[in-house]
Scaffold this motif. Structure first.
Motif, PDB file in Angstrom:
ATOM      1  N   LEU A 137       0.851  -1.190   0.000  1.00 43.76           N
ATOM      2  CA  LEU A 137       0.000   0.000   0.000  1.00 43.76           C
ATOM      3  C   LEU A 137       0.887   1.241   0.000  1.00 43.76           C
ATOM      4  CD1 LEU A 137      -2.797  -0.988   2.540  1.00 43.76           C
ATOM      5  CD2 LEU A 137      -2.801  -1.166   0.062  1.00 43.76           C
ATOM      6  N   GLY A 138       0.302   2.359  -0.331  1.00 44.24           N
ATOM      7  CA  GLY A 138       1.052   3.605  -0.277  1.00 44.24           C
ATOM      8  C   GLY A 138       1.980   3.765  -1.457  1.00 44.24           C
ATOM      9  N   ASN A 139       1.690   3.112  -2.559  1.00 43.98           N
ATOM     10  CA  ASN A 139       2.505   3.199  -3.757  1.00 43.98           C
ATOM     11  C   ASN A 139       1.649   3.866  -4.831  1.00 43.98           C
ATOM     12  OD1 ASN A 139       3.767   2.589  -6.193  1.00 43.98           O
ATOM     13  ND2 ASN A 139       4.640   0.686  -5.392  1.00 43.98           N
ATOM     14  N   PRO A 140       2.019   5.043  -5.286  1.00 42.10           N
ATOM     15  CA  PRO A 140       1.125   5.799  -6.171  1.00 42.10           C
ATOM     16  C   PRO A 140       0.778   5.054  -7.445  1.00 42.10           C
ATOM     17  CG  PRO A 140       3.282   6.843  -6.007  1.00 42.10           C
ATOM     18  CD  PRO A 140       3.262   5.745  -5.016  1.00 42.10           C
ATOM     19  N   ASP A 172      -1.976   2.978  -6.473  1.00 41.41           N
ATOM     20  CA  ASP A 172      -3.135   3.832  -6.197  1.00 41.41           C
ATOM     21  C   ASP A 172      -3.863   4.138  -7.497  1.00 41.41           C
ATOM     22  OD1 ASP A 172      -2.473   3.813  -3.608  1.00 41.41           O
ATOM     23  OD2 ASP A 172      -1.575   5.819  -3.572  1.00 41.41           O
ATOM     24  N   GLY A 186      -3.632  -4.922   1.649  1.00 41.49           N
ATOM     25  CA  GLY A 186      -2.245  -5.165   1.289  1.00 41.49           C
ATOM     26  C   GLY A 186      -1.324  -4.857   2.429  1.00 41.49           C
ATOM     27  N   PRO A 187      -0.115  -5.377   2.330  1.00 42.55           N
ATOM     28  CA  PRO A 187       0.872  -5.146   3.380  1.00 42.55           C
ATOM     29  C   PRO A 187       1.499  -3.771   3.230  1.00 42.55           C
ATOM     30  CG  PRO A 187       1.825  -6.512   1.662  1.00 42.55           C
ATOM     31  CD  PRO A 187       0.410  -6.231   1.247  1.00 42.55           C
ATOM     32  N   ALA A 188       2.135  -3.321   4.300  1.00 44.03           N
ATOM     33  CA  ALA A 188       2.813  -2.028   4.243  1.00 44.03           C
ATOM     34  C   ALA A 188       4.128  -2.173   3.496  1.00 44.03           C
ATOM     35  CB  ALA A 188       3.061  -1.505   5.646  1.00 44.03           C
ATOM     36  N   PRO A 246       6.441 -11.197   0.149  1.00 52.58           N
ATOM     37  CA  PRO A 246       5.470 -12.229  -0.216  1.00 52.58           C
ATOM     38  C   PRO A 246       4.773 -12.848   0.993  1.00 52.58           C
ATOM     39  CG  PRO A 246       7.724 -12.995  -0.562  1.00 52.58           C
ATOM     40  CD  PRO A 246       7.804 -11.554  -0.242  1.00 52.58           C
ATOM     41  N   TYR A 250      -2.776 -12.226   3.565  1.00 50.62           N
ATOM     42  CA  TYR A 250      -3.970 -11.560   3.018  1.00 50.62           C
ATOM     43  C   TYR A 250      -4.734 -12.483   2.086  1.00 50.62           C
ATOM     44  CZ  TYR A 250      -2.921  -7.223   5.238  1.00 50.62           C
ATOM     45  OH  TYR A 250      -2.735  -6.270   6.191  1.00 50.62           O
ATOM     46  N   ASN A 300       4.544 -10.366  -5.227  1.00 48.93           N
ATOM     47  CA  ASN A 300       5.872 -10.011  -4.743  1.00 48.93           C
ATOM     48  C   ASN A 300       6.873 -11.122  -4.991  1.00 48.93           C
ATOM     49  OD1 ASN A 300       5.618  -7.390  -3.756  1.00 48.93           O
ATOM     50  ND2 ASN A 300       4.588  -8.108  -1.932  1.00 48.93           N
ATOM     51  N   ASP A 354      12.054   5.218  -1.628  1.00 46.55           N
ATOM     52  CA  ASP A 354      12.447   6.508  -2.163  1.00 46.55           C
ATOM     53  C   ASP A 354      13.842   6.909  -1.731  1.00 46.55           C
ATOM     54  OD1 ASP A 354      11.209   8.970  -3.548  1.00 46.55           O
ATOM     55  OD2 ASP A 354      12.254   9.756  -1.793  1.00 46.55           O
ATOM     56  N   VAL A 368       9.155   4.439  -8.595  1.00 40.06           N
ATOM     57  CA  VAL A 368       9.752   5.040  -7.404  1.00 40.06           C
ATOM     58  C   VAL A 368      11.183   5.465  -7.714  1.00 40.06           C
ATOM     59  CG1 VAL A 368      10.394   4.650  -5.009  1.00 40.06           C
ATOM     60  CG2 VAL A 368       8.308   3.628  -5.914  1.00 40.06           C
ATOM     61  N   GLY A 414      -2.128   6.675   4.953  1.00 45.09           N
ATOM     62  CA  GLY A 414      -2.794   5.805   4.010  1.00 45.09           C
ATOM     63  C   GLY A 414      -1.894   5.605   2.815  1.00 45.09           C
ATOM     64  N   SER A 415      -2.452   5.660   1.629  1.00 50.37           N
ATOM     65  CA  SER A 415      -1.593   5.498   0.471  1.00 50.37           C
ATOM     66  C   SER A 415      -1.220   6.860  -0.096  1.00 50.37           C
ATOM     67  CB  SER A 415      -2.293   4.644  -0.575  1.00 50.37           C
ATOM     68  OG  SER A 415      -3.491   5.268  -0.930  1.00 50.37           O
ATOM     69  N   ASP A 416      -1.490   7.861   0.704  1.00 58.67           N
ATOM     70  CA  ASP A 416      -1.120   9.211   0.318  1.00 58.67           C
ATOM     71  C   ASP A 416       0.393   9.360   0.429  1.00 58.67           C
ATOM     72  OD1 ASP A 416      -1.423  11.813  -0.344  1.00 58.67           O
ATOM     73  OD2 ASP A 416      -1.827  12.490   1.703  1.00 58.67           O
ATOM     74  N   ARG A 417       0.914  10.393  -0.120  1.00 60.50           N
ATOM     75  CA  ARG A 417       2.317  10.693   0.118  1.00 60.50           C
ATOM     76  C   ARG A 417       2.535  12.170  -0.152  1.00 60.50           C
ATOM     77  NH1 ARG A 417       6.626   8.308  -3.416  1.00 60.50           N
ATOM     78  NH2 ARG A 417       5.650   6.323  -3.047  1.00 60.50           N
ATOM     79  N   GLN A 439       6.272   4.960   5.086  1.00 54.80           N
ATOM     80  CA  GLN A 439       7.374   4.127   5.571  1.00 54.80           C
ATOM     81  C   GLN A 439       8.661   4.920   5.800  1.00 54.80           C
ATOM     82  OE1 GLN A 439       6.959   0.887   6.484  1.00 54.80           O
ATOM     83  NE2 GLN A 439       4.835   1.420   6.075  1.00 54.80           N
ATOM     84  N   ARG A 444      -7.808  -9.018  10.456  1.00 57.45           N
ATOM     85  CA  ARG A 444      -7.721  -9.040   9.000  1.00 57.45           C
ATOM     86  C   ARG A 444      -9.051  -9.472   8.395  1.00 57.45           C
ATOM     87  NH1 ARG A 444      -2.467 -11.219   9.071  1.00 57.45           N
ATOM     88  NH2 ARG A 444      -3.400 -13.288   9.016  1.00 57.45           N
ATOM     89  N   SER A 452      -3.543  -3.487   8.101  1.00 56.63           N
ATOM     90  CA  SER A 452      -2.369  -3.963   8.840  1.00 56.63           C
ATOM     91  C   SER A 452      -1.839  -2.913   9.811  1.00 56.63           C
ATOM     92  CB  SER A 452      -1.265  -4.357   7.867  1.00 56.63           C
ATOM     93  OG  SER A 452      -0.812  -3.216   7.173  1.00 56.63           O
TER      94      SER A 452
END
Ligand SMILES: Nc1ncnc2c1ncn2[C@@H]1O[C@H](COP(=O)(O)OP(=O)(O)OP(=O)(O)O)[C@@H](O)[C@H]1O
Ligand SMILES: Nc1ncnc2c1ncn2[C@@H]1O[C@H](COP(=O)(O)OP(=O)(O)OP(=O)(O)O)[C@@H](O)[C@H]1O
Ligand SMILES: [Mg+2]
Ligand SMILES: [Mg+2]
Lengths: 317, 349, 512, 352
Positions: free
Chosen positions: A25-28, A31, A52-54, A58, A64, A81, A184, A210, B162-165, B262, D303, D309
């Motif tokens: 998650l958190g990957n544009p 997104d 999804g995981p942070a 895998p 999940y 993954n 990053d 990235v 969240g999935s923001d950045r 992260q 979950r 998570s």
């Protein structure tokens, strides 16, 4: 692999709960693909979810997948993954009647029903090598800034790029491949290290969104700006600034939103029993038109698109 | 036996420094000097292999710039380690503060940069205060508490982000300029780190409060019996560590421009590693923030030098591991020699 | 039980009355009362576990009382931290030294109140000067800039004293400060204490040594079982009277040494050397014999005992038991061969303080208690009960945590855990340090009895009467070497002290 | 305490074994609190979380927590001696990579397993050597070897992941016990569990472990072989981590350098939650098992309830902190109730 392949029972269901499981998650990039998927699912009135995981590992994905199996969703759309590590979990899901579509990064063909391929690997490798060759004038040292050392798709592309370089651009030498782990900060520092390690470097290919953004940011404030070419796979929003200030001349990508959109429609077709994933099956993908399943259950989105200063203003993702 | 006069007139020093004491003080200084030397060797080796490592404007800048943020976190970690505690939550605090920095610029357009600095430092300090309060009042080992807050703070960060950045384009140009800008060939971030280092180094060495950190770490029970304000000192140590991680968060944002949920993950081990390499004992009471800072520079510089020296990327972590172990083994050898000398000194007294 | 202290017009410096303190089920203080006056040295005596240290810790603000009154110069006070008592002018030297090993001696003395300049910078020069003045006043030579790490126990105690003196406190409390000090050092401490008294401060002195109390103190308060018994001017009491008040009965025979038949050599130590600590140590212990090992503190006696037992290394020499050479550095082998060591520092080395009495008593014999490799709580409790009752350890249950017992009872547990191994040779280091008269006599009787049964005993002691009273043979150590071996019949305090101090006569001890 | 004044005059004392009745000793413990919490969470989850009640939940739960359960066993013993081993997850990765490299080179799989286990034992012995012989703090040592072993793992296998393993073995890792839903690896764990419970709670060696944790010096003076005990425990820890690495490789069918990254923190969190003191000397295996399962069940239930998570991480962290803080809080409440100085002061001031 065990009895994975025989789950195409042909019978349809109306469980249109489709869950997207990106690498992390958190990957544009994801997104954007998820926004495309949501658009598609809203169109056909299914239920969209994203988990999804942070971090992109895998083992976290396996947990999940297991949970989704327990919940009995209609389909899982996953970007793997690891091609093997999540296989058994996916097969268990399929045994429980869940359809599995991979997108962006594939697993072994026998543990999913379909793979939605954003672009075929040769095409991706070729477009990036052609771009860099053009930008550095066909000779000199280049380096690659990849994602994680285990990323299936990246490694496949890099292999193909090496072959293509050797055959078509013998004057270009690939001096090093480094890994920014799709992080990053790591990618940023790795770029810095690359430039110092190889004073004669003329170009960098970063086949990850990235990586290319981090590399562009480093280059744009360094003495190498304009001297070292940078290209690869990136999103227009991330790179607009650097195209405008001249750090980057051109880069490539498919439209991730379309990828998600197509994946969602493929999942729907599987759930409803319109297709089984066999070669030659065709299904309707809303605004994108009709698609045909190729060999090994692969559906190809199309050719990568080249972005440059002239057209970048037309895109927003 | 006659009673000595109650208040003897001031006398000339009668007790000479023993040779051992002198040598010990030399060894203490040598510990930091040793890492500095190692650092110089690494830089020279890398420069010989590739002159650009030092003699290009980018090389010089990166040499100073790359470690600056870790140095701040390592200074905070050193303070906490000296009190015989540990702060594993620094990476998570850094991540939260970095995201806060980005959000402040996005949500409050035109906010003064100074205000953002203050906000992030205070915010980091508050997170540190939570750690400190739990450690000091609940008397629970810091390792457990900060392991818990490592998870909790990171979780809050992911929940919030969240999935923001935060992207570089969201941030003011002036602010980003801090991340790369230089004054007289010295990057601004490095100047900030050095100023912090000098101030805290001075406090730790020369003030009552600073020395109390050492006393507490040297023997916490004795500090309690002695009547030192242990609780307050522990709070200050953790707040400092948190605030420095907060400051590091702002600088992280300035340098890297992009912040996702992260940011700073895994920094706790780098920070502890830097301090340990720099001669701060995990058992408390020993070491200096200077050592920790040099340790941090060494750690990251080695990371950058390895590829230049021809060691592939993949082996970097292994080298870092060997380095940490080498540093603590070296410290141990020095300590054993010191103890033997002290006992020997008692003999010939 | 009532206070019969004289009424003074000015309120006393410090006054405690009917103070109660319990720890869970343990009532440490039932009714503690104490009154300290300015310009006077007050002694506090009582058996082990009488509650002396607990009372001190309440005054220090380390514990809070459950009930009772506590006044300082007539004002009610209730300290919640040691910082508060310090601020109120009370300095305490605790039973166990509390130094910061990584810091220098000077920093240890001035921690928290170092001289500073305008900017809050510590003035190291001034600090060092003050430390030197202090040491000169106390007549000791310790490098003020060495770390506290590695100081001998006596030196540590001296620094504690320097710390308390430098505090310039109105009330100075010393909980057994002399337990580790040699004669010269005690004299010096007393001189300082007297000068502090003459400056008008109030001092409290806790000790189990009556000669010291009579030499130093003006008044004495006796406690028994957590309660106040009596306060008397020192001139109006005698040792017998004090002992009767402490124990509740007459104690006559302090050293009931009975003759035992001395047999074959059991333990033979030859040429034992550890550079810088002890050199060429040769002696033997025969069955039924008590060998006393005398010497000043710091002579290296404990180190020899630890090396023989195997917890410390040695470089050359050999240790034989019953003719068989013991390996170095293997306490477990020494134990199975039949050696037991009752160590000097019972809180650190003798006991697992946070473990129960039962686990402590059965720790060394755990391998014998195991059946087919399996050990159970039941087996441990059975073994522990035997030794707890044989030594009459004062505790309710075997599950009591050993650290909550009083010093004397802790010592009994240590003895018990070693006697349980049925050793052939018992090495006992300071068997009665910090132990009250009643228990002391019991320990001595026990040692006699064990020797009578054929055990060989090596007894390290800093108390001359104990050595002279108990030992069949006295070895004297000085600076890591054995300087004399004197038979029981020839041993006098003069010749033992001479051997212990001989060359030490011109060392910096003497006051110039 | 009764007034037993003259010790010679009184009859020989009698001693009770315990000062608290049996039920209190059994139930009023830190461990039982965690067990209780575990039961409550399990019941609440089966009632309120859709899908949690299925048998398959148990299967996945066991498969998920097995590596943690395995590693937690030796970790418990190590932490009771007052040491810690942060390198376990890296040893998992190293063992996984070794299996991959050897299988790739064509070695028989059985040999690969043996080599991996031996490598784990050596990795543990290196930790143990540095801690016991060189005398370094284990926290610092294992932070170093955490990086070193992970570095070796990543260095050895580079970019690749080995995925080709004999089916017999991969199936074995996921096999269920005769038609039930219980994975067969549970048997492996149960065998080790019995071994470790006996070792810690019913052998002289175990008594030594507790003594070391409470006072190293006193243990040494009592003939406990402090160094050897710790060395043995570190070797055990390395070996079992390598065993977990074998399982990890087989379960996911993939040998990778980054396998199990961060697992050490999960193990330690579970061990601490289960009542083991990081200062050493305290803790019991049943508490640790409950701690591992509690975290596992919480994560699984959350979950399923579509909790992300990050929230699971927050809950884990808060639980960990709360569980250790609650001890101090209860102790503080107890002292508060007895109201020290307070009453005395009130009386004194009333008296004038
Ligand atoms: N922290 C504690 N917890 C429980 N019990 C305690 C604690 N401290 C002291 N006690 C108990 O209180 C009683 C008094 O102990 P205290 O240390 O005051 O004795 P003491 O007179 O100083 O003895 P000694 O001469 O041996 O030093 C003893 O029975 C002891 O077991
Ligand atoms: N606190 C300490 N820390 C380290 N070493 C010590 C300490 N105290 C003593 N030693 C060592 O022990 C040697 C002898 O001191 P020690 O006090 O043990 O002698 P001793 O004759 O057994 O005296 P006693 O047992 O009466 O105190 C010293 O020279 C020193 O090497
Ligand atoms: Mg006492
Ligand atoms: Mg001694």
């Amino acid at each position: 692999g065990d009895s994975g392949s025989g789950s195409g029972d042909g019978g349809g269901s109306d469980n249109l709960a489709i869950t997207f499981l990106p690498k992390n998650l958190g990957n544009p990039y994801f997104d954007t693909s998820s926004s495309g998927a949501k658009e598609a699912i809203d169109e056909f009135k299914g239920t969209f979810a994203e988990v999804g995981p942070a971090e992109a590992t895998p083992d976290a994905q396996v947990s999940y997948i297991n949970t989704l199996t327990q919940q009995g969703v209609g389909a899982i759309a996953v970007s793997a993954n690891d091609p093997e590590a999540i296989c058994d979990a996916l097969n268990e899901a399929r045994d429980a009647g869940v359809k599995v579509v991979t997108f962006d990064s594939d697993t072994n063909p026998d543990c999913r029903d379909l793979f939605i391929n954003q672009a075929d690997a040769e095409g991706i490798a070729k477009v990036q090598v052609d771009l860099i060759a053009d930008q550095i004038g066909g000779s000199g040292e280049i380096a690659i800034l990849s994602a994680s050392a285990n990323a299936t798709n990246q490694n496949a592309w890099i292999d193909l790029m090496e072959t293509y370089l050797a055959s078509d651009y013998p004057d270009i030498t690939l001096v090093e491949t480094v890994y920014g782990d799709d992080d990053d900060q790591t990618s940023f520092d790795k770029t810095a290290a690359l430039l110092q390690t190889h004073p004669d470097l003329k170009g960098i290919i970063s086949p990850t969104t990235v990586g290319i953004a981090a590399a562009a940011r480093y280059l744009s404030t360094s003495e190498y700006k304009g001297k070292v070419a940078l290209t690869g796979l990136g999103t227009p929003n991330q790179l607009r600034e650097y195209v405008e200030d001249g750090t980057i001349t051109a880069f490539a990508l498919w439209n991730p939103a379309d990828l998600g959109y197509l994946t969602a429609y493929a999942a729907k077709a599987l759930i409803e029993g319109d297709i089984t994933g066999a070669e030659g099956d065709t299904f309707d993908a809303g605004k994108l038109g009709e698609y045909t399943v190729g060999a090994d259950g692969v559906v190809l989105l199309g050719d990568p698109f080249e972005f440059n200063a002239d057209n970048i203003a037309d895109f927003d993702f | 036996m006659t009673a000595p006069a109650p208040s003897p007139a001031p006398v000339a020093p009668v007790i000479e420094k023993t040779a051992v004491t002198k040598r010990l003080q030399a060894v203490g200084a040598a510990r930091e000097f040793g890492i500095l030397l190692a650092l110089v060797i690494v830089v020279i080796a890398a420069t010989v292999a590739n002159p650009n490592f030092l003699f290009s404007s980018d090389g010089w800048r990166d040499l100073l710039l790359t470690p600056s943020i870790l140095v701040l976190v390592a200074i905070g970690q050193a303070i906490v380690l000296i009190t015989r505690n540990v702060d594993l939550s620094v990476g998570s605090i850094l991540g939260l503060s970095a995201y806060l920095t980005g959000r402040l610029f996005i949500d409050i357009p035109g906010i003064p940069i100074l205000a953002v600095f203050v906000a992030a430092i205070v915010f980091g300090g508050l997170l540190g205060l939570v750690n400190g309060a739990l450690v000091a009042y609940a008397k629970v080992p810091a390792m457990v508490i900060t392991l818990g807050t490592l998870y909790a703070y990171r979780g809050i960060n992911v929940l919030w982000t969240g999935s923001d950045r935060v992207n570089a384009s969201d941030l003011p140009k002036d602010f980003l300029a801090l991340g790369t800008g230089q004054v007289l060939w010295i990057p601004i971030l490095t100047i900030i780190a050095i100023v912090v280092l000098v101030v805290i180094g001075w406090i730790m060495k020369n003030t009552r409060g600073g020395r109390e950190f050492y006393a507490i770490g040297s023997d916490p029970a004795a500090a309690e019996l002695y009547g030192l304000r242990v609780t307050r000192r522990l709070l200050i140590a953790f707040v400092s560590s948190g605030a420095l991680a907060g400051l590091a968060g702002v600088l992280y944002t300035a340098r890297y421009g992009t912040v996702n949920s992260q940011a700073g993950a895994g920094w706790e081990l780098d920070a502890v590693g830097a301090a340990v390499i720099g001669g701060v004992a995990i058992t408390g009471g020993v070491g200096s923030v200077w050592g920790a800072a040099i340790g941090g520079v060494l750690l990251l510089t080695i990371n950058r030098a390895l590829p230049i020296l021809g060691i592939p990327d993949f082996w970097q972590r292994a080298v870092v591991g060997v380095l940490i172990i080498g540093a603590i083994v070296l410290d141990r050898v020095l300590a054993v020699r010191q103890k033997r000398k002290l006992i020997a000194a008692r003999e010939d007294d | 039980m009532q206070t019969d202290t004289p009424q003074t017009p000015a309120p006393p410096m410090l006054e405690l009355s009917r103070v109660v303190k319990s720890f869970g089920p343990v009532v440490a203080l039932r009714s503690g009362s104490l009154q300290l006056d300015s310009g006077s040295i007050h002694a506090l005596v009582g058996e082990n576990g009488a509650g002396k240290s607990t009372l001190v810790k309440i005054v220090a603000g380390l514990y809070r009382r459950d009930a009772g009154e506590f006044r300082l110069r007539g004002e009610d006070v209730d300290f919640t931290s040691t910082a508060q008592s310090k601020a109120a002018g009370i300095a305490v030297i605790y039973q166990e030294p509390t130094l910061f090993p990584d810091l220098t001696v000077t920093e240890n003395i001035f921690m928290g109140r170092q001289p500073v300049n305008r900017f809050g910078r510590i003035d190291r020069k001034a600090m060092r000067r003050e430390a030197e003045e202090l040491f000169q006043r106390l007549g000791v030579r310790i490098d003020p800039e060495r770390p506290a790490e590695g100081l001998s126990i006596a030196d540590q105690q001296v620094i504690e004293i320097a710390k308390a003196v430098s505090l310039d406190a109105r009330v100075l409390i010393m909980d057994e400060p002399t337990a580790a000090l040699s004669g010269v050092e005690v004299d010096r401490l007393f001189a300082v204490a007297r000068s502090l008294r003459d400056e008008g401060r109030a001092l409290l002195f806790i000790s189990h040594r009556f000669d010291e109390i009579f030499a130093l103190c003006d008044t004495v308060t006796v406690m028994r079982d957590g309660a106040y018994v009596a306060t008397t001017p020192i001139a109006e009491t005698t040792v017998d009277e004090m002992v009767r008040q402490m124990v509740g009965r007459d104690v006559t025979e302090l050293f009931p040494k009975t003759e035992a038949e001395i047999g074959e050599p059991l333990l033979e130590v030859e040429g034992l050397t550890r550079t810088g600590v002890f050199h060429d140590i040769t002696f033997s212990v025969r069955s039924g014999e008590i060998v006393g090992l005398a010497g000043l503190v710091g002579a290296g006696r404990s180190e020899v005992a630890r090396a023989v037992f195997g917890v410390d290394p040695y470089e050359s020499g050999s240790v034989r038991l019953g003719g068989r050479t013991l390996p170095r550095n293997r306490p477990d082998r020494a134990i199975s061969a039949g050696i037991a060591l009752v160590p000097e520092d019972r809180r650190k080395e003798g006991l697992v303080l946070e473990s129960s009495v039962a686990r402590n008593l059965s720790l060394v014999i755990r391998n014998q208690l195991a059946k087919a490799g399996i050990i159970t709580n039941g087996a441990e409790n059975r073994a522990a009960r035997v030794w707890a009752s044989r030594l009459e350890v004062k505790t309710n249950a075997l599950s009591t945590v050993a650290g909550t017992l009083s010093g004397g009872n802790q010592q009994k547990v240590v003895l018990g855990k070693w006697l349980a191994t049925e050793p052939t040779v018992l090495i006992i280091d300071e068997p009665t340090r910090g132990i009250d008269v009643g228990t002391k006599a019991e320990v001595h009787r026990l040692l006699s009895e064990l020797a009578g049964k054929g055990m060989g005993i090596l007894m390290i002691s800093s108390e001359l009467p104990e050595v002279l009273g108990m030992a069949d043979r006295v070895l004297v150590m000085r600076e890591g070497r054995i300087t004399a071996e004197i038979d029981r019949s020839d041993a006098t305090s003069e010749n033992v002290m001479f051997a212990a101090t001989h060359a030490a006569a011109q060392t910096p001890g003497a006051h110039s | 305490m009764t007034t037993a004044t003259a010790s010679t005059a009184t009859p020989v004392r009698t001693y009770r074994d315990y000062d608290r009745p049996l039920w209190q000793r059994l139930l009023l413990t830190r461990e039982m609190a965690i067990v209780g919490l575990l039961v409550i969470v399990a019941v609440v989850a089966s009632v309120s979380v859709r899908g949690f009640g299925q048998p398959i939940t148990l299967t996945y739960l066991i498969l998920d927590v097995t590596p943690i359960l395995l590693i937690a066993l030796p970790m418990t013993l190590i932490m009771i001696t007052g040491e810690i081993d942060l390198s376990v997850a890296s040893v998992v990765g190293l063992s996984s990579v070794l299996i991959g490299v050897l299988t790739q080179a064509g070695a028989p799989f059985e040999l690969a397993i043996v080599v991996a286990l031996v490598a784990g034992a050596i990795a543990g012995a290196v930790n143990g050597f540095l801690v016991t012989v060189v005398g370094l703090p284990s926290l610092a040592v294992t932070i170093g070897t955490l990086a070193l072993y992970r570095g070796l793992a990543v260095g050895l296998l580079g970019t690749t992941a080995v995925t080709d393993f004999p089916e017999f073995w991969t199936d074995l890792a996921k096999m269920k016990l005769g038609g039930s839903n219980v994975p067969a690896v549970l048997l492996l764990f149960l065998v080790l569990l019995v071994v470790f419970v006996v070792l810690l709670h019913f052998t002289p060696f175990g008594r030594g472990i507790y003594a070391i944790g409470l006072s190293k010096t006193a243990a040494r003076f009592s003939g406990v072989h402090v160094e050897r005990t710790k060395l043995v425990l570190f070797v055990l820890s390395g070996t079992i981590a390598a065993l977990a690495g074998v399982y990890y490789t087989l379960r996911f069918g993939s040998a990778r350098g980054d396998n199990a990254t961060g697992l050490e923190l999960q193990v330690i969190a579970a061990v601490v939650l289960g009542g083991v003191s990081v200062f050493g000397g305290r803790g019991a295996i049943h508490g640790v098992i409950a701690g591992v399962l509690l975290i596992g069940i919480l994560a699984s239930a959350l979950r399923l309830a579509n909790v992300t998570s990050d929230v699971i991480n927050i809950i884990t962290g808060v639980l960990l902190v709360a569980s250790v803080v609650s001890n101090s809080f209860l102790a503080w409440l107890r002292t508060k109730r007895r109201a020290p100085g307070g009453t005395a002061r009130a009386k004194a001031s009333a008296a004038g």
